[in-house]
Design an enzyme around this catalytic site. Structure first.
Site, PDB file in Angstrom:
ATOM      1  N   GLU A  61       0.782  -1.238   0.000  1.00 28.45           N
ATOM      2  CA  GLU A  61       0.000   0.000   0.000  1.00 28.45           C
ATOM      3  C   GLU A  61       0.815   1.291   0.000  1.00 28.45           C
ATOM      4  O   GLU A  61       0.518   2.220   0.741  1.00 28.45           O
ATOM      5  CB  GLU A  61      -0.945  -0.010   1.223  1.00 28.45           C
ATOM      6  CG  GLU A  61      -1.946  -1.132   1.187  1.00 28.45           C
ATOM      7  CD  GLU A  61      -2.912  -1.098   2.365  1.00 28.45           C
ATOM      8  OE1 GLU A  61      -4.098  -1.344   2.131  1.00 28.45           O
ATOM      9  OE2 GLU A  61      -2.490  -0.840   3.501  1.00 28.45           O
TER      10      GLU A  61
HETATM   11  C1  ACM Z   1      -2.303  -5.373   4.045  1.00 28.55           C
HETATM   12  O1  ACM Z   1      -3.378  -5.808   4.460  1.00 28.55           O
HETATM   13  N1  ACM Z   1      -2.193  -4.100   3.724  1.00 28.55           N
HETATM   14  C2  ACM Z   1      -1.166  -6.247   3.860  1.00 28.55           C
END
Ligand code: ACM
Length: 726
Positions: free
Chosen positions: A352
């Site tokens: 992310e």
């Molecule tokens: C995640 O759930 N961002 C690995």
């Protein structure tokens, strides 16, 4: 003896065929399996098949072993019970056989003579003989197999390594039963080993921090269901949770004082090691790193003042990938951490990264142009390659979330798939070792069944055995936006026990009814090792009821579930959104994602609807001691009057005000269900207008209240539709 195994498979298949189930009603589910080496002829005669078994012959094992051969006798135990250890044994066997004795003694109330098991614990008269050929090892692909034979007078537990012994002891404890003559182990032979070598639980200690005792009790629970990897998510935007002596401002400024000291981490690692559990640290980078920058802003991509993040979600801050300082810092930091964590694997996160602060940074943009780097993914891969070099220098293998899977990365890294299974299969086909977390996100508030049926190897993936071997197993992920030390056990357990079975047992073990039946037993035993998943819920209910009668609130909690997925993040509007410091003490925080009474009401409804016209079917095949209608009517009656009892309690406890309309709606819906049953029983119809009115009420009740869903709705909706079709 192959056919016995097949029996088991057929029984499992029947689990999905209700008609067939009705036919075998009264027959006790479950059992059995197979023969293995040196099974003598007269043993074969004693095999108890499912159809022969009478009462109380079910096995309550979770995970189900690879091969189980149940015999008829019972091995009773009394105060003379003793165990002996032989072969090559060390702390793993001594600690866990002592724990075994204390738990057995605690469960039975029997006073045993043996105190602590040590090298000296040789005892010729012992009825439990433990033999380990080699000391244990806590690493990927350790030999975890064991052989357990329980006869009327003797118990024999043998393994190549101590790892198998400690699993055999857990199996033995799960086999304990009692009858009017006392406590006994069902005689059997078990030959067991796991399907996957990587059976993990990830605990996020950053969004909310948990002290050492919380981690330790969860390690004990992991051993109880034969899990072997504890993945600690140690750094995040919201907290840096480990002491660094090299860069002390990391924990001093980034943790609000809530972090593990290095000596605590060593204590956790040793505690886990003795229980056959590897501890893998995760330091999430280059994003999810705000807490690092509070003390060391020079690591970041944007020159600004940082503070620990209090909101949830994806944030902009990211490490500066084009500054040498970043890599020098990370080299020194990793050098410090690898001395603490002995496992071969080291997790660097990698998820992310939105790239926003990279876009804003002139130097980053210039570097990208000069080096012909087209996007943030390519740039992150450059970053990962440099980190990989550092890890390799320290003899560590890299693990990362599936974003790190990029064409330029070598295939000696491990990919943890969280966004989808397809990516995992793709990675496995390219030769990467993978672990699956997609489908095991227990913070999504899904029910157990949904996680349980999620197999790390999709049946239709058609993988050849070489590729399949690249799938090492899976990890349950416990993200901590909505958990505290008080309710984290409730969020992790017992659902994780069912997922642990998915990682350990043969893939054909997937009967849902039987899983739920066994889970109820295991759930209860998990308390014995210190988990607070049941008692803290009761504590929450007591606190919420504020000194008043707890039963009406418990009745409500037993039929509601927190809203699924990440909808809780968006329920309170921008102004009142959840922050790190927000209270997690409301009804939703003590509700369970698999409300057991609601599940049984739905199940009883299905069985009732299938059979209401038949006067012959009086007993359900599996679930209900009385017939399903009786169960259904009892529960709906209870709920029908519940609001009358709960309303005054809500009136005296302001924290409960938000569930006032929910309580009302549950009683209303229960009444509709009762009326529908009444009509079905008296063979009457309901007018079209009334059906429409009821369906509208039901539909309106589907709207969550106080972040909770009324989970009897699907049952009552079915009842109304059944009457309307008459
Ligand atoms: C995640 O759930 N961002 C690995």
């Amino acid at each position: 003896m192959e056919y016995i195994l097949q029996d088991y498979e057929n029984i499992n298949k029947l689990g999905y065929n209700k008609g067939a189930k009705m036919k075998i009603k009264g027959v006790i589910m479950v059992i059995i399996v197979l023969m293995f080496f040196n099974c003598e002829k007269n043993d074969t005669k004693k095999l108890v098949s499912i159809s022969q078994s009478k009462n109380n012959k079910k096995v309550n094992l979770m995970p189900i072993p690879k091969e189980v051969h149940l015999l008829k006798e019972k091995h009773y135990i009394n105060e003379d019970f003793k165990l002996s250890v032989e072969g090559k044994t060390g702390k793993m066997v001594y600690v866990n056989s002592t724990r075994f004795l204390r738990r057995l003694s605690g469960r039975t109330g029997l006073f045993f003579d043996q105190d602590f098991i040590t090298t000296e614990s040789k005892c010729d008269s012992a009825e439990l003989k433990i033999i380990s050929d080699e000391l244990g090892e806590v690493k990927l692909n350790a030999d975890e197999s064991y052989f357990l034979e329980i006869s009327e007078n003797e118990i024999f537990l043998k393994a190549n390594k101590e790892n198998g012994i400690i699993y055999g002891l857990e199996t033995l404890l799960q086999l304990l039963k009692s009858d009017q003559n006392g406590y006994y182990f069902q005689t059997c032979k078990i030959k067991d080993k796991p399907r996957f070598p990587w059976r993990g639980l990830m605990i996020d200690v950053c969004r909310h921090f948990y002290p050492v005792n919380v981690i330790k009790r969860n390690i004990d629970a992991m051993l109880a269901v034969k899990m072997n990897v504890l993945h600690l998510h140690l750094s995040e935007d919201q907290g840096f949770r480990i002491e660094s002596k090299v860069f002390p401002k990391l924990h001093e400024k980034g943790s609000d004082g809530l972090y593990f000291t290095q000596s605590q981490i060593k204590e956790i690692i040793e505690y886990a090691r003795v229980r056959g559990i590897r501890v893998i640290p995760e330091f999430d980078m280059p994003s999810h790193t705000t807490s690092w920058f509070v003390g060391y802003p020079e690591l970041s991509s944007k020159d600004t003042v940082y503070s620990v993040e209090r909101t949830w979600g994806i944030q902009d801050p990211a490490m500066n990938p084009v500054s040498e300082y970043t890599y020098q810092f990370l080299d020194k930091f990793i050098a410090e951490m690898v001395k603490l964590f002995p496992d071969e694997y080291f997790h660097i996160g990698g998820d992310e990264n939105n790239g926003n602060h990279w876009k804003e940074n002139e130097n980053v943009q210039k570097y990208m142009k000069e080096n012909d780097i087209k996007d943030k993914h390519e740039l992150q891969t450059k970053f990962n390659q440099k980190i990989l070099k550092i890890l390799t220098k320290y003899n560590k293998k890299m693990v990362g979330w599936d974003e790190i899977l990029q064409p330029q990365m070598p295939n000696n890294i491990v990919i943890q798939s969280w966004r989808g299974k397809k990516e995992m299969i793709k990675a496995a086909k390219k030769g990467y070792n993978t672990i699956l977390s997609n489908g095991y996100y227990i913070d999504l508030f899904w029910n157990t069944q949904r996680h349980y049926l999620n197999d790390p190897v999709m049946k239709n993936a058609n993988l050849n055995p070489e590729v399949e071997k690249n799938i090492l197993g899976g990890e349950v992920t416990s993200w901590a936006e909505f958990t505290t030390s008080e309710n984290v056990d409730t969020r992790i357990w017992p659902r994780t026990a069912a997922i642990a079975e998915r990682f350990w047992s043969p893939r054909y073990i997937k009967d849902i009814d039987d899983m739920y039946r066994r889970l109820e037993v295991i759930n209860f035993h998990l308390e014995e090792i210190g988990l607070t998943h049941i008692k803290n819920r009761e504590m929450g209910i007591r606190r919420l009821a504020n000194g008043q009668d707890v039963n009406p609130l418990r009745n409500l909690i037993n039929v509601v579930e927190p809203i699924e997925n990440y909808t809780r993040h968006h329920t309170r509007g921008e102004k009142k959104r959840y922050l790190q410091q927000s209270p997690l003490t409301r009804v939703v925080d003590f509700s369970y994602s698999d409300a057991s009474v609601a599940r049984k009401i739905r199940r009883a409804t299905d069985e009732y609807i299938e059979n209401y016209s038949s006067t012959k079917v009086e007993k359900s095949s599996l679930y209900f001691t009385n017939n399903p209608k009786e169960y259904l009517v009892n529960e709906l009656n209870k709920l029908s009057v519940n609001n009358k009892k709960l309303a005054p309690i809500i009136g005296n406890s302001s924290i409960l005000k938000e569930i006032k309309p929910l309580s009302k709606s549950i009683s209303k819906v229960a009444n509709i269900g009762l009326e529908a049953i009444d009509k079905l029983e008296s063979n009457k119809t309901i007018s079209k207008g009334k059906v429409e009115k009821y369906l509208k009420i039901i539909n309106d009740s589907k709207e969550p209240i106080a972040e909770l869903e009324n989970r009897i709705i699907p049952a009552v909706e079915k009842l109304v539709i059944t009457v309307s079709l008459k």
